[in-house]
Design an enzyme around this catalytic site. Structure first.
Site, PDB file in Angstrom:
ATOM      1  NE  ARG A 192      65.310 -12.869  27.283  1.00 31.80           N
ATOM      2  CZ  ARG A 192      66.072 -12.036  27.993  1.00 31.80           C
ATOM      3  NH1 ARG A 192      66.355 -10.838  27.528  1.00 31.80           N
ATOM      4  NH2 ARG A 192      66.558 -12.401  29.166  1.00 31.80           N
ATOM      5  CD  GLU A 204      73.240 -15.688  35.242  1.00 27.05           C
ATOM      6  OE1 GLU A 204      74.205 -16.299  34.754  1.00 27.05           O
ATOM      7  OE2 GLU A 204      72.063 -15.882  34.932  1.00 27.05           O
TER       8      GLU A 204
END
Length: 185
Positions: free
Chosen positions: A72, A109
């Protein structure tokens, strides 16, 4: 280029408000417990995309090159580079570039990954490269991108992101790199 969030773009609604109003939240993606912030609707909105590119171009002004992180980050980095009339560098996920490459493994994460840049064909030595990405979470991706560029000889004066997930501490993890966030969640 200082630390902070861009709050408005000349004559438009605050950029953070545009981003917040169009962000889609997806529970349990890509893994259970993750609250994914989908910026696809933000990028598809002409007014929001223009405001984002304007704000990020202000951050990257003076850079020799704009680097976008797979995938992105490519969208906004290319638009920013075009606005600034400079080149764009794609920082790719592992295995997507022909050798030789510089490679950097990092933690996310929800797992780990690898980023790469070409080790030949683009002279980065002594060039100021601003990194652009969609989201700053734990800081692992941005830190890996910075290490890759520096290994290639570039200077990284700043990074800019569309959204920062402040609870995950990414800004602290990449200090002292200056980070500019257009919005915070």
């Amino acid at each position: 280029m200082g630390v902070g969030a861009v709050t408005s773009v000349s004559g438009t609604a605050p950029v953070a408000d545009l981003i917040a109003s169009l962000t889609r939240e997806v529970a349990d993606f890509p893994e259970p417990g993750i609250q994914f912030k989908d910026l696809t609707p933000v990028f598809a909105d002409a007014a929001a995309m223009t405001a984002i590119v304007d704000a990020l171009a202000g951050v990257a002004s003076g850079a020799d090159l704009v680097a976008g992180i797979d995938s992105r980050g490519f969208l906004v980095a290319a638009a920013v580079a075009d606005r600034l009339r400079t080149g764009v560098l794609a920082i790719r996920k592992g295995g997507k570039l022909p050798p030789p490459v510089y490679t950097e493994r990092y933690d996310l994460e929800y797992g780990s990954a690898t980023l790469e840049i070409a080790a030949e064909g683009i002279d980065l030595h002594g060039r100021d490269v601003v990194i652009v990405d969609d989201v700053l979470a734990t800081g692992g991706t941005l830190a890996a991108a910075c290490r890759l560029l520096e290994r290639g000889g570039a200077r990284v004066p700043a990074a800019a992101v569309v959204m920062e997930l402040t609870a995950l501490g990414g800004r602290e993890a990449i200090a002292p790199l200056r980070v500019h966030s257009l919005s915070r969640a």
